[in-house]
Scaffold this motif. Sequence first.
Motif, PDB file in Angstrom:
ATOM      1  N   ASP A 194       3.386 -28.878  16.518  1.00  0.00           N
ATOM      2  CA  ASP A 194       2.694 -28.331  15.612  1.00  0.00           C
ATOM      3  C   ASP A 194       1.166 -27.913  16.808  1.00  0.00           C
ATOM      4  OD1 ASP A 194       0.588 -26.211  14.135  1.00  0.00           O
ATOM      5  OD2 ASP A 194       0.937 -27.988  12.662  1.00  0.00           O
ATOM      6  N   PHE A 195       1.021 -26.333  16.852  1.00  0.00           N
ATOM      7  CA  PHE A 195      -0.177 -26.137  17.898  1.00  0.00           C
ATOM      8  C   PHE A 195      -1.439 -26.179  17.134  1.00  0.00           C
ATOM      9  CE2 PHE A 195       2.472 -23.784  21.637  1.00  0.00           C
ATOM     10  CZ  PHE A 195       3.088 -24.875  22.025  1.00  0.00           C
ATOM     11  N   ALA A 196      -1.485 -26.498  15.860  1.00  0.00           N
ATOM     12  CA  ALA A 196      -2.532 -26.683  15.506  1.00  0.00           C
ATOM     13  C   ALA A 196      -3.146 -27.866  14.784  1.00  0.00           C
ATOM     14  CB  ALA A 196      -2.043 -25.863  13.788  1.00  0.00           C
ATOM     15  N   ARG A 197      -1.899 -28.324  15.894  1.00  0.00           N
ATOM     16  CA  ARG A 197      -2.649 -30.332  16.442  1.00  0.00           C
ATOM     17  C   ARG A 197      -2.361 -30.936  17.976  1.00  0.00           C
ATOM     18  NH1 ARG A 197      -2.733 -33.501  11.992  1.00  0.00           N
ATOM     19  NH2 ARG A 197      -2.467 -34.484  12.890  1.00  0.00           N
ATOM     20  N   LEU A 198      -3.388 -30.533  18.413  1.00  0.00           N
ATOM     21  CA  LEU A 198      -3.103 -30.730  19.903  1.00  0.00           C
ATOM     22  C   LEU A 198      -2.065 -32.318  20.605  1.00  0.00           C
ATOM     23  CD1 LEU A 198      -6.908 -29.331  21.542  1.00  0.00           C
ATOM     24  CD2 LEU A 198      -3.877 -28.136  21.123  1.00  0.00           C
ATOM     25  N   THR A 239      -9.087 -25.971  13.404  1.00  0.00           N
ATOM     26  CA  THR A 239      -8.775 -27.268  13.097  1.00  0.00           C
ATOM     27  C   THR A 239      -9.217 -28.057  12.630  1.00  0.00           C
ATOM     28  OG1 THR A 239      -8.170 -27.384  15.345  1.00  0.00           O
ATOM     29  CG2 THR A 239      -6.979 -26.080  14.869  1.00  0.00           C
ATOM     30  N   ALA A 240      -8.417 -29.587  12.622  1.00  0.00           N
ATOM     31  CA  ALA A 240      -8.717 -31.054  13.024  1.00  0.00           C
ATOM     32  C   ALA A 240      -8.937 -31.492  14.600  1.00  0.00           C
ATOM     33  CB  ALA A 240      -7.655 -31.500  12.224  1.00  0.00           C
ATOM     34  N   ASP A 241      -8.549 -30.451  15.242  1.00  0.00           N
ATOM     35  CA  ASP A 241      -9.442 -31.208  16.328  1.00  0.00           C
ATOM     36  C   ASP A 241     -10.730 -29.698  16.841  1.00  0.00           C
ATOM     37  OD1 ASP A 241      -6.861 -32.070  18.024  1.00  0.00           O
ATOM     38  OD2 ASP A 241      -5.835 -30.406  17.148  1.00  0.00           O
ATOM     39  N   PHE A 285      -3.719 -19.809  21.979  1.00  0.00           N
ATOM     40  CA  PHE A 285      -4.827 -19.973  23.875  1.00  0.00           C
ATOM     41  C   PHE A 285      -4.632 -21.346  24.371  1.00  0.00           C
ATOM     42  CE2 PHE A 285      -8.626 -21.411  27.014  1.00  0.00           C
ATOM     43  CZ  PHE A 285      -7.544 -21.079  28.336  1.00  0.00           C
ATOM     44  N   LEU A 286      -5.494 -22.610  23.592  1.00  0.00           N
ATOM     45  CA  LEU A 286      -5.765 -23.761  23.789  1.00  0.00           C
ATOM     46  C   LEU A 286      -4.430 -25.272  24.152  1.00  0.00           C
ATOM     47  CD1 LEU A 286      -9.244 -24.804  22.263  1.00  0.00           C
ATOM     48  CD2 LEU A 286      -8.616 -24.697  24.657  1.00  0.00           C
ATOM     49  N   ALA A 287      -3.887 -24.832  23.072  1.00  0.00           N
ATOM     50  CA  ALA A 287      -2.650 -25.161  23.056  1.00  0.00           C
ATOM     51  C   ALA A 287      -0.771 -25.270  24.227  1.00  0.00           C
ATOM     52  CB  ALA A 287      -1.267 -25.113  21.240  1.00  0.00           C
ATOM     53  N   HIS A 288      -1.334 -23.575  24.579  1.00  0.00           N
ATOM     54  CA  HIS A 288      -0.455 -23.387  25.684  1.00  0.00           C
ATOM     55  C   HIS A 288      -0.922 -23.975  27.174  1.00  0.00           C
ATOM     56  CE1 HIS A 288       1.231 -19.939  22.756  1.00  0.00           C
ATOM     57  NE2 HIS A 288       2.496 -20.260  23.381  1.00  0.00           N
ATOM     58  N   TYR A 289      -2.436 -23.669  26.467  1.00  0.00           N
ATOM     59  CA  TYR A 289      -2.760 -24.240  28.645  1.00  0.00           C
ATOM     60  C   TYR A 289      -2.681 -25.385  28.592  1.00  0.00           C
ATOM     61  CZ  TYR A 289      -6.734 -25.699  31.414  1.00  0.00           C
ATOM     62  OH  TYR A 289      -7.846 -26.381  32.299  1.00  0.00           O
ATOM     63  N   LEU A 290      -3.081 -26.584  27.340  1.00  0.00           N
ATOM     64  CA  LEU A 290      -1.966 -27.780  27.457  1.00  0.00           C
ATOM     65  C   LEU A 290      -0.807 -28.624  28.252  1.00  0.00           C
ATOM     66  CD1 LEU A 290      -3.492 -30.901  26.991  1.00  0.00           C
ATOM     67  CD2 LEU A 290      -3.185 -30.647  24.777  1.00  0.00           C
ATOM     68  N   LEU A 291      -0.063 -27.038  27.168  1.00  0.00           N
ATOM     69  CA  LEU A 291       1.176 -27.611  28.166  1.00  0.00           C
ATOM     70  C   LEU A 291       1.409 -27.243  28.802  1.00  0.00           C
ATOM     71  CD1 LEU A 291       3.739 -27.720  26.532  1.00  0.00           C
ATOM     72  CD2 LEU A 291       4.463 -25.366  25.880  1.00  0.00           C
ATOM     73  N   ASP A 340     -10.776 -27.405  29.937  1.00  0.00           N
ATOM     74  CA  ASP A 340     -10.362 -28.987  29.804  1.00  0.00           C
ATOM     75  C   ASP A 340     -11.235 -29.517  28.599  1.00  0.00           C
ATOM     76  OD1 ASP A 340      -8.522 -28.360  31.870  1.00  0.00           O
ATOM     77  OD2 ASP A 340      -9.978 -28.781  33.120  1.00  0.00           O
ATOM     78  N   LEU A 341     -12.308 -29.284  28.670  1.00  0.00           N
ATOM     79  CA  LEU A 341     -13.282 -29.696  27.290  1.00  0.00           C
ATOM     80  C   LEU A 341     -13.135 -29.740  26.258  1.00  0.00           C
ATOM     81  CD1 LEU A 341     -16.219 -30.626  26.352  1.00  0.00           C
ATOM     82  CD2 LEU A 341     -16.461 -28.222  26.023  1.00  0.00           C
ATOM     83  N   LEU A 342     -12.282 -28.735  25.222  1.00  0.00           N
ATOM     84  CA  LEU A 342     -11.605 -28.581  23.934  1.00  0.00           C
ATOM     85  C   LEU A 342     -10.835 -28.881  23.676  1.00  0.00           C
ATOM     86  CD1 LEU A 342     -13.310 -24.364  23.724  1.00  0.00           C
ATOM     87  CD2 LEU A 342     -14.214 -26.697  22.934  1.00  0.00           C
ATOM     88  N   VAL A 343      -9.915 -29.000  24.477  1.00  0.00           N
ATOM     89  CA  VAL A 343      -8.852 -29.938  24.960  1.00  0.00           C
ATOM     90  C   VAL A 343      -8.422 -31.546  25.136  1.00  0.00           C
ATOM     91  CG1 VAL A 343      -6.846 -28.144  25.110  1.00  0.00           C
ATOM     92  CG2 VAL A 343      -7.472 -29.616  27.342  1.00  0.00           C
ATOM     93  N   GLY A 344      -9.991 -32.291  24.952  1.00  0.00           N
ATOM     94  CA  GLY A 344      -9.877 -33.196  26.222  1.00  0.00           C
ATOM     95  C   GLY A 344      -9.003 -33.557  27.261  1.00  0.00           C
ATOM     96  N   ARG A 345      -9.214 -32.866  28.160  1.00  0.00           N
ATOM     97  CA  ARG A 345      -8.502 -33.577  29.784  1.00  0.00           C
ATOM     98  C   ARG A 345     -10.209 -33.844  30.449  1.00  0.00           C
ATOM     99  NH1 ARG A 345      -3.455 -32.452  31.693  1.00  0.00           N
ATOM    100  NH2 ARG A 345      -4.612 -31.816  33.655  1.00  0.00           N
ATOM    101  N   THR A 346      -9.883 -34.659  31.217  1.00  0.00           N
ATOM    102  CA  THR A 346     -10.699 -34.914  32.353  1.00  0.00           C
ATOM    103  C   THR A 346     -10.125 -34.425  33.960  1.00  0.00           C
ATOM    104  OG1 THR A 346      -9.815 -37.701  32.540  1.00  0.00           O
ATOM    105  CG2 THR A 346     -11.756 -36.377  31.162  1.00  0.00           C
TER     106      THR A 346
END
Length: 269
Positions: free
Chosen positions: A69-73, A108-110, A120-126, A262-268
Amino acid sequence: MPDSALCSRTVLVTGATSGIGFETARQLAERGATVLLHGRTDDEALAAADRLIGTAGIDAGRLSVCSADFARLEEVETPARTVVTAHPHLDVLVDNAGIAAPERHTVTADGNEVAFQVNFLAHYLLTCLLEPALIGDPGGRVVNVSSSLHRSASIHWADPNRARRYSRLAAYAQSQLALTVFAADPRVTAVSVHPGVCETALLPVYAHQGVSASEVATHVVRLCDPTVEIVNGAYYDRDERVEPAPGATDDRTVRRLGTLADLLVGRTA
């Protein structure tokens, strides 16, 4: 009919349970590709696979399913790990899953505006998580299913969630601009495409009429074909390569978007 150019290809299609995604998966599988069907839930992904097997006569051995569910990263990481393990080399990732922004501002919960996250963000992370499978030899490619509405958009860098001033059309267009800009990221070879207006759940965002999802999907499938040469960051309106919105391929904008994502999906780093 199997296509020699696609017979050895492995393609992951997000949002493959309906609309453009389902038709893209069907056409790729009919041409001989191994297709990984992503759905929001296991049940939806399995139902899509059953439809392809039962109605299109697709060989079950060329299909596999995954869900998130892309609404939950946090859910994006599990299918990414599964795909990298099962398919160390991924030829194509089709970033297709999308929603219309809701009438009311929704987070979203994120903590992200829902259309910006799902589209966008879920696809970026994926894509980042699948990078090891996409950059092997020969390298894979990413096809971002975007929209001509990206031309009317701007990214609100200080307020990407549009909490201060929300419009569903502006929120949706921002997500499509971000997806288009992301195609120019140098980490993977990618293009974006406006495949046309079709009769899906997103139709009210665009217009009152559209063509069939099957017809629109042909423009996505074409860009998955290894015989079609692509240039990183290119933007297509259906089958024609055209210039995207001004600044969409600007190096500074691409880097700035990567930093924000990166900031919004929590990547460092």
